[in-house]
Design a protein around this motif. Sequence first.
Motif, PDB file in Angstrom:
ATOM      1  N   ASP A   1       0.823  -1.210   0.000  1.00 22.68           N
ATOM      2  CA  ASP A   1       0.000   0.000   0.000  1.00 22.68           C
ATOM      3  C   ASP A   1       0.861   1.266   0.000  1.00 22.68           C
ATOM      4  OD1 ASP A   1      -2.186  -1.675   2.304  1.00 22.68           O
ATOM      5  OD2 ASP A   1      -2.523  -1.349   0.150  1.00 22.68           O
ATOM      6  N   THR A   2       2.164   1.113   0.112  1.00 27.10           N
ATOM      7  CA  THR A   2       3.067   2.259   0.113  1.00 27.10           C
ATOM      8  C   THR A   2       2.961   3.014  -1.200  1.00 27.10           C
ATOM      9  OG1 THR A   2       4.640   1.228   1.636  1.00 27.10           O
ATOM     10  CG2 THR A   2       5.493   2.957   0.179  1.00 27.10           C
ATOM     11  N   ALA A   3       2.673   4.312  -1.104  1.00 29.49           N
ATOM     12  CA  ALA A   3       2.483   5.141  -2.299  1.00 29.49           C
ATOM     13  C   ALA A   3       2.190   6.570  -1.862  1.00 29.49           C
ATOM     14  CB  ALA A   3       1.318   4.614  -3.140  1.00 29.49           C
ATOM     15  N   VAL A   4       2.181   7.454  -2.820  1.00 28.33           N
ATOM     16  CA  VAL A   4       1.624   8.790  -2.611  1.00 28.33           C
ATOM     17  C   VAL A   4       0.139   8.702  -2.932  1.00 28.33           C
ATOM     18  CG1 VAL A   4       1.636  11.204  -3.311  1.00 28.33           C
ATOM     19  CG2 VAL A   4       3.790   9.918  -3.198  1.00 28.33           C
ATOM     20  N   TYR A   5      -0.681   9.163  -2.004  1.00 29.33           N
ATOM     21  CA  TYR A   5      -2.134   9.101  -2.157  1.00 29.33           C
ATOM     22  C   TYR A   5      -2.661  10.480  -2.533  1.00 29.33           C
ATOM     23  CZ  TYR A   5      -2.339   4.358  -0.395  1.00 29.33           C
ATOM     24  OH  TYR A   5      -2.195   3.000  -0.253  1.00 29.33           O
ATOM     25  N   TYR A   6      -3.487  10.503  -3.567  1.00 21.23           N
ATOM     26  CA  TYR A   6      -4.050  11.735  -4.086  1.00 21.23           C
ATOM     27  C   TYR A   6      -5.567  11.699  -3.971  1.00 21.23           C
ATOM     28  CZ  TYR A   6       0.484  12.099  -6.447  1.00 21.23           C
ATOM     29  OH  TYR A   6       1.825  12.162  -6.735  1.00 21.23           O
ATOM     30  N   CYS A   7      -6.161  12.839  -3.625  1.00 22.61           N
ATOM     31  CA  CYS A   7      -7.603  12.943  -3.759  1.00 22.61           C
ATOM     32  C   CYS A   7      -7.903  13.762  -5.009  1.00 22.61           C
ATOM     33  CB  CYS A   7      -8.260  13.541  -2.528  1.00 22.61           C
ATOM     34  SG  CYS A   7      -8.023  15.301  -2.292  1.00 22.61           S
ATOM     35  N   ALA A   8      -9.071  13.536  -5.565  1.00 24.62           N
ATOM     36  CA  ALA A   8      -9.446  14.177  -6.812  1.00 24.62           C
ATOM     37  C   ALA A   8     -10.961  14.350  -6.868  1.00 24.62           C
ATOM     38  CB  ALA A   8      -8.951  13.351  -7.995  1.00 24.62           C
TER      39      ALA A   8
END
Length: 122
Positions: A90-97
């Motif tokens: 699940d490691t990542a950069v999380y973005y909302c949109a």
Amino acid sequence: QVQLVESGGGLVQAGDSLRLSCAASGLTFSTYGMGWFRQAPGKEREFVAAITGLNRSQYYADSVKGRFAISRNNAENTLYLQMNSLKPEDTAVYYCAATKRGVSRAADYDYWGRGTQVTVSS
């Protein structure tokens, strides 16, 4: 000017939980579908979860179904992602949109935040 600002990321161990938030401004929040996407190093951005504006239908990627929960507070213009049983993948950069169109394709989203880093150690 539309702004989406993510927060709540961090470094956690496998099995832990995190709650991401996305504060929205400059748009009529309740009329937009909202989504979370993530991008790991060397990989393409991928869909994680989405929620429609009014009836709040929810959609999840198979990889997070049963572990993550998306929700929204239209009165506070805020989107959430509760992440449980986190895994190293699940490691990542999380973005909302935000979108006025479909909720499952990144190409349909009109506005994006800058992201928050989530790192899950094994």
